[in-house]
Scaffold this motif. Structure first.
Motif, PDB file in Angstrom:
ATOM      1  N   LEU A 430      -6.816 114.499  46.540  1.00 56.34           N
ATOM      2  CA  LEU A 430      -5.794 115.511  46.788  1.00 56.34           C
ATOM      3  C   LEU A 430      -5.253 115.396  48.213  1.00 56.34           C
ATOM      4  O   LEU A 430      -4.025 115.463  48.431  1.00 56.34           O
ATOM      5  N   THR A 431      -6.146 115.202  49.180  1.00 55.04           N
ATOM      6  CA  THR A 431      -5.712 115.059  50.576  1.00 55.04           C
ATOM      7  C   THR A 431      -4.838 113.830  50.750  1.00 55.04           C
ATOM      8  O   THR A 431      -3.813 113.862  51.447  1.00 55.04           O
ATOM      9  N   ASN A 432      -5.230 112.731  50.105  1.00 57.27           N
ATOM     10  CA  ASN A 432      -4.439 111.500  50.165  1.00 57.27           C
ATOM     11  C   ASN A 432      -3.036 111.726  49.581  1.00 57.27           C
ATOM     12  O   ASN A 432      -2.029 111.250  50.124  1.00 57.27           O
ATOM     13  N   PHE A 433      -2.970 112.479  48.466  1.00 58.41           N
ATOM     14  CA  PHE A 433      -1.680 112.766  47.837  1.00 58.41           C
ATOM     15  C   PHE A 433      -0.793 113.587  48.771  1.00 58.41           C
ATOM     16  O   PHE A 433       0.416 113.310  48.912  1.00 58.41           O
ATOM     17  N   LEU A 434      -1.364 114.584  49.420  1.00 54.39           N
ATOM     18  CA  LEU A 434      -0.586 115.432  50.318  1.00 54.39           C
ATOM     19  C   LEU A 434      -0.092 114.664  51.546  1.00 54.39           C
ATOM     20  O   LEU A 434       0.986 114.958  52.080  1.00 54.39           O
ATOM     21  N   LEU A 435      -0.874 113.679  51.981  1.00 54.47           N
ATOM     22  CA  LEU A 435      -0.474 112.863  53.137  1.00 54.47           C
ATOM     23  C   LEU A 435       0.498 111.758  52.755  1.00 54.47           C
ATOM     24  O   LEU A 435       1.082 111.109  53.635  1.00 54.47           O
ATOM     25  N   GLY A 436       0.663 111.507  51.457  1.00 55.54           N
ATOM     26  CA  GLY A 436       1.562 110.442  51.020  1.00 55.54           C
ATOM     27  C   GLY A 436       0.930 109.072  51.026  1.00 55.54           C
ATOM     28  O   GLY A 436       1.647 108.063  50.964  1.00 55.54           O
ATOM     29  N   GLY A 437      -0.410 108.983  51.110  1.00 54.06           N
ATOM     30  CA  GLY A 437      -1.097 107.692  51.132  1.00 54.06           C
ATOM     31  C   GLY A 437      -1.125 107.091  52.524  1.00 54.06           C
ATOM     32  O   GLY A 437      -0.340 107.463  53.400  1.00 54.06           O
ATOM     33  N   HIS A 438      -2.033 106.156  52.733  1.00 53.79           N
ATOM     34  CA  HIS A 438      -2.173 105.580  54.072  1.00 53.79           C
ATOM     35  C   HIS A 438      -1.003 104.674  54.438  1.00 53.79           C
ATOM     36  O   HIS A 438      -0.782 104.385  55.614  1.00 53.79           O
ATOM     37  N   GLU A 439      -0.231 104.227  53.428  1.00 54.94           N
ATOM     38  CA  GLU A 439       0.933 103.400  53.742  1.00 54.94           C
ATOM     39  C   GLU A 439       2.036 104.228  54.380  1.00 54.94           C
ATOM     40  O   GLU A 439       2.826 103.698  55.178  1.00 54.94           O
ATOM     41  N   SER A 440       2.117 105.513  54.043  1.00 54.94           N
ATOM     42  CA  SER A 440       3.194 106.373  54.550  1.00 54.94           C
ATOM     43  C   SER A 440       2.804 107.104  55.825  1.00 54.94           C
ATOM     44  O   SER A 440       3.638 107.287  56.719  1.00 54.94           O
ATOM     45  N   ALA A 441       1.562 107.554  55.915  1.00 56.26           N
ATOM     46  CA  ALA A 441       1.129 108.340  57.071  1.00 56.26           C
ATOM     47  C   ALA A 441       0.804 107.431  58.252  1.00 56.26           C
ATOM     48  O   ALA A 441       0.510 106.236  58.095  1.00 56.26           O
ATOM     49  N   ALA A 442       0.842 108.005  59.447  1.00 61.32           N
ATOM     50  CA  ALA A 442       0.405 107.287  60.644  1.00 61.32           C
ATOM     51  C   ALA A 442      -1.077 106.968  60.501  1.00 61.32           C
ATOM     52  O   ALA A 442      -1.862 107.856  60.131  1.00 61.32           O
ATOM     53  N   PRO A 443      -1.495 105.716  60.739  1.00 60.08           N
ATOM     54  CA  PRO A 443      -2.894 105.327  60.483  1.00 60.08           C
ATOM     55  C   PRO A 443      -3.924 106.227  61.151  1.00 60.08           C
ATOM     56  O   PRO A 443      -4.904 106.630  60.513  1.00 60.08           O
ATOM     57  N   LEU A 444      -3.725 106.557  62.428  1.00 58.56           N
ATOM     58  CA  LEU A 444      -4.707 107.382  63.136  1.00 58.56           C
ATOM     59  C   LEU A 444      -4.750 108.789  62.545  1.00 58.56           C
ATOM     60  O   LEU A 444      -5.834 109.352  62.356  1.00 58.56           O
ATOM     61  N   LEU A 445      -3.572 109.365  62.237  1.00 57.33           N
ATOM     62  CA  LEU A 445      -3.523 110.694  61.651  1.00 57.33           C
ATOM     63  C   LEU A 445      -4.216 110.703  60.288  1.00 57.33           C
ATOM     64  O   LEU A 445      -4.992 111.602  59.972  1.00 57.33           O
ATOM     65  N   TYR A 446      -3.933 109.699  59.471  1.00 60.61           N
ATOM     66  CA  TYR A 446      -4.547 109.600  58.146  1.00 60.61           C
ATOM     67  C   TYR A 446      -6.058 109.520  58.262  1.00 60.61           C
ATOM     68  O   TYR A 446      -6.803 110.205  57.542  1.00 60.61           O
ATOM     69  N   LEU A 447      -6.522 108.698  59.172  1.00 61.60           N
ATOM     70  CA  LEU A 447      -7.957 108.497  59.369  1.00 61.60           C
ATOM     71  C   LEU A 447      -8.639 109.799  59.777  1.00 61.60           C
ATOM     72  O   LEU A 447      -9.684 110.175  59.219  1.00 61.60           O
ATOM     73  N   LEU A 448      -8.054 110.513  60.723  1.00 64.19           N
ATOM     74  CA  LEU A 448      -8.659 111.745  61.228  1.00 64.19           C
ATOM     75  C   LEU A 448      -8.637 112.856  60.179  1.00 64.19           C
ATOM     76  O   LEU A 448      -9.643 113.552  59.980  1.00 64.19           O
ATOM     77  N   VAL A 449      -7.508 113.033  59.493  1.00 64.62           N
ATOM     78  CA  VAL A 449      -7.390 114.113  58.513  1.00 64.62           C
ATOM     79  C   VAL A 449      -8.325 113.875  57.330  1.00 64.62           C
ATOM     80  O   VAL A 449      -9.040 114.781  56.875  1.00 64.62           O
TER      81      VAL A 449
END
Length: 493
Positions: A430-449
Motif C-alpha cells: 500500500l505504501t509503495n502504491f501511494l508513493l508511485g513505486g521506486h521508479e517515480s519517487a525520489a530514491p532517498l525519500l522512497y527508502l526512508l518512507v
C-alpha cells in the motif's frame, strides 16, 4: 545459571557483538565500495574460495569437537593446537608454491602475491580457534563479542585508510591479517589457556575423529556456497562476481547476524542435552520461531527497497546489484529452517546424512549457476533461491528422521513470523502504491518512507497482536520499552 538463561545470555551478547560488528562492516563497506571498484571485491572473493576451502582442513573441525565434548581440559586444547599449527605451516608452504599456478588459471598475475600474503592467516588461525573455542565452551559470549566488535573496528578502519591511500585490492587483503593479530593479542589476555606444543597423539585422534565428520560436512557445504564464485569468476569475470557477491552479502545480513548469534549457544546447549530428544526438539522449534519473527520482516522490506537502497548507499556503479539483492532476500526465509536443522544434526552426530544432503544440493547450485547465467545476475539469483528451498526441505526431512516430530510442528513454529510478515507485506504494498513505486519517487525519500512505515507497523504488530507463541517474547520487549521510557523521562528536564 540455568541452561535456558545461559542460552538467552549468550544470544544477547552475540547479538550485541554481531550487530555492532555488522554495522561497522556495513559503514566501512560503504566507504570501501565508493573508493574501490567491483573487480577489487571480485578478486578477493576468488582468492577466498581457495583459502577458505583449505582453511576447513586446517581447523579440522576440532574446535567444534572441543565445544561439543562433555569434558575437555588444557591437555585437549594444547594437543589440538599443536596439530592445527603444524597443519597451518604446511598449508602456508603449499600456497606459496601453488600461487603462480592459480594466477595463471585465472589469468591474473596479481593473484600470486595476493595469495602468498593472504595465506599468512593460516599461521594465526590456530591461536584464534583455540581461544574462541574455550570461550564458547565456557559460554562466555560477552568477552568474545567485545573482541569481535573491536576487531571489526580495527579491520574496517585500516581498510578504509588503505583504500583512501590508493592501495586498491591490497586494502581488502592486508587488513584481515591486522584484525586477526589484534584479536589474538586481546584473546590471549582474556583466556587462561597457555598454548604450547603437546604431542599427545591419542588426544589428537580423539578430537580429529569427530572433527573429520565436521570437515567432511563443511567441505560439501563450502562447495555449495563457493562453487558459484568460481563459476561466475571464470565465466563472467571478477566484476560480475563482485556485483553478485555484494547483492548476496547484503541480502544475507539478517541471517548472518541472527544465525551467528543464535547457532553457537544453541549448538552448545543441544550438545549438553543431546540424549534428551524432547528438549532438543523444543530448542529446535523455538529457534525457528524466533528466527522467523526477527528476520523475515527484514527480507520483506528488502524485497521492496533493494534497488533504491543500492543506488543511495553504494552509488551508480553498483546499481546492477539491486535486482538480484531483492530476489536473494527470498532465500533468507528458507535459511531460517535449514540452519537450525544443521545444528540438530551436528549435535546428534548425524553429520553423514547432512553431508549427503549438501552434496545433492551442490549439484543443484552448480546447475543453477550455469543455467542462470543465460539471464544474467537475476537468473543466477533465482537459481540460488530454488537451491535454498530444496535444501531446506531435504534438511527438515533428515531432522524428522532424528527427532519425534511432524510437519505440523514446523508450520506452528513458522506461523507467527510468517503471519506478521504477511501483514507487513500488505502495508508495504500500500505504501509503495501511494508513493508511485521506486521508479517515480525520489530514491532517498522512497527508502526512508518505506523503512519507517514498515518498521513502525511491524513493531506495533509484534507488541500488540496477541499471538500465543510470542506472548513471552512480546512481554519482555514491552517491559524493556517501559524501562527505557522511564529512564528517558527521568533524564529529561
Amino acid at each position: 545459571m540455568s541452561l535456558g538463561q545461559s542460552i538467552r545470555s549468550g544470544v544477547k551478547w552475540l547479538v550485541v557483538g554481531k550487530l555492532g560488528n555488522r554495522l561497522m562492516e556495513f559503514a566501512f563497506g560503504v566507504v570501501l565500495a565508493r573508493l574501490l571498484v567491483p573487480a577489487d571485491f571480485g578478486m578477493i572473493a576468488t582468492i577466498a574460495v581457495f583459502t577458505g576451502f583449505v582453511g576447513m582442513f586446517t581447523s579440522g573441525g576440532m574446535g567444534q569437537s572441543l565445544i561439543r565434548a562433555k569434558a575437555a581440559d588444557a591437555n585437549d586444547f594444547t594437543a589440538v593446537f599443536t596439530l592445527q599449527l603444524g597443519m597451518g605451516v604446511l598449508v602456508y608452504l603449499a600456497f606459496f608454491v601453488a600461487a603462480p599456478w592459480i594466477a595463471h588459471l585465472f589469468e591474473q598475475p596479481l593473484y600470486t602475491d595476493l595469495i602468498r600474503i593472504s595465506a599468512l592467516s593460516f599461521l594465526l588461525r590456530p591461536f584464534l580457534v583455540m581461544r574462541n573455542s574455550w570461550l564458547n565452551r565456557e559460554m562466555n559470549f560477552k568477552s568474545r563479542s567485545l573482541v569481535d566488535v573491536m576487531g571489526g573496528f580495527v579491520t574496517g578502519l585500516a581498510s578504509a585508510l588503505m583504500a583512501w591511500g590508493g592501495m586498491g585490492v591490497w586494502s581488502l587483503l592486508l587488513t584481515g591479517l591486522v584484525g586477526a593479530l589484534f584479536q589474538n593479542l586481546w584473546l590471549a589476555r582474556l583466556t587462561p589457556l597457555k598454548l604450547q606444543l603437546n604431542m599427545d597423539v591419542a588426544t589428537m585422534r580423539k578430537h580429529s575423529a569427530y572433527g573429520f565428520k565436521i570437515v567432511a560436512n563443511d567441505f560439501v557445504g563450502y562447495l555449495r556456497s563457493e562453487s558459484k564464485s568460481l563459476i561466475l569468476s571464470k565465466l563472467a569475470g571478477p566484476a560480475f562476481l563482485g556485483l553478485f557477491n555484494k547483492a548476496e552479502s547484503l541480502s544475507r545480513l539478517p541471517n548472518q547476524l541472527m544465525m551467528s548469534a543464535t547457532i553457537e549457544p544453541v549448538f552448545r546447549a543441544m550438545s549438553k542435552v543431546q540424549d534428551d530428544l524432547d528438549q532438543t526438539k523444543y530448542m529446535f522449534y523455538r529457534t525457528i520461531t524466533l528466527l522467523m519473527v526477527y528476520t523475515t520482516p527484514i527480507y520483506v522490506l528488502l524485497w521492496w527497497i533493494a534497488e533504491p537502497f543500492i543506488g543511495v548507499v553504494y552509488g551508480e556503479k553498483w546499481l546492477l546489484a539491486g535486482a538480484p539483492m531483492s530476489i536473494l532476500a527470498i532465500a533468507g526465509v528458507f535459511l531460517n529452517v535449514s540452519f537450525p536443522c544443521g545444528v540438530v544434526l551436528a549435535a546428534q552426530n548425524r553429520l553423514g546424512q547432512e553431508m549427503l544432503a549438501q552434496s545433492i544440493n551442490l549439484l543443484v547450485i552448480i546447475g543453477a549457476c550455469f543455467v542462470g547465467l543465460s539471464w544474467g545476475l537475476e537468473g543466477v539469483a533465482w537459481g540460488i533461491v530454488l537451491s535454498q528451498a530444496l535444501a531446506a526441505l531435504h534438511f527438515y526431512w533428515l531432522v524428522r528422521r532424528t527427532l519425534p516430530t511432524r510437519v505440523s510442528d514446523l508450520m506452528r513454529a513458522a506461523a507467527p513470523g510468517l503471519s506478521l510478515s504477511a501483514l507487513l507485506l500488505g502495508v508495504l504494498a500500500l505504501t509503495n502504491f501511494l508513493l508511485g513505486g521506486h521508479e517515480s519517487a525520489a530514491p532517498l525519500l522512497y527508502l526512508l518512507v518505506m523503512s519507517f512505515c514498515g518498521g513502525l507497523f511491524y513493531v506495533a504488530a509484534f507488541l500488540l497482536i496477541p499471538i500465543p507463541a510470542l506472548r513471552t517474547e512480546a512481554t519482555r520487549w514491552r517491559q524493556k520499552l517501559g524501562v527505557g521510557v522511564a529512564v528517558l523521562k527521568r533524564a529529561l528536564p
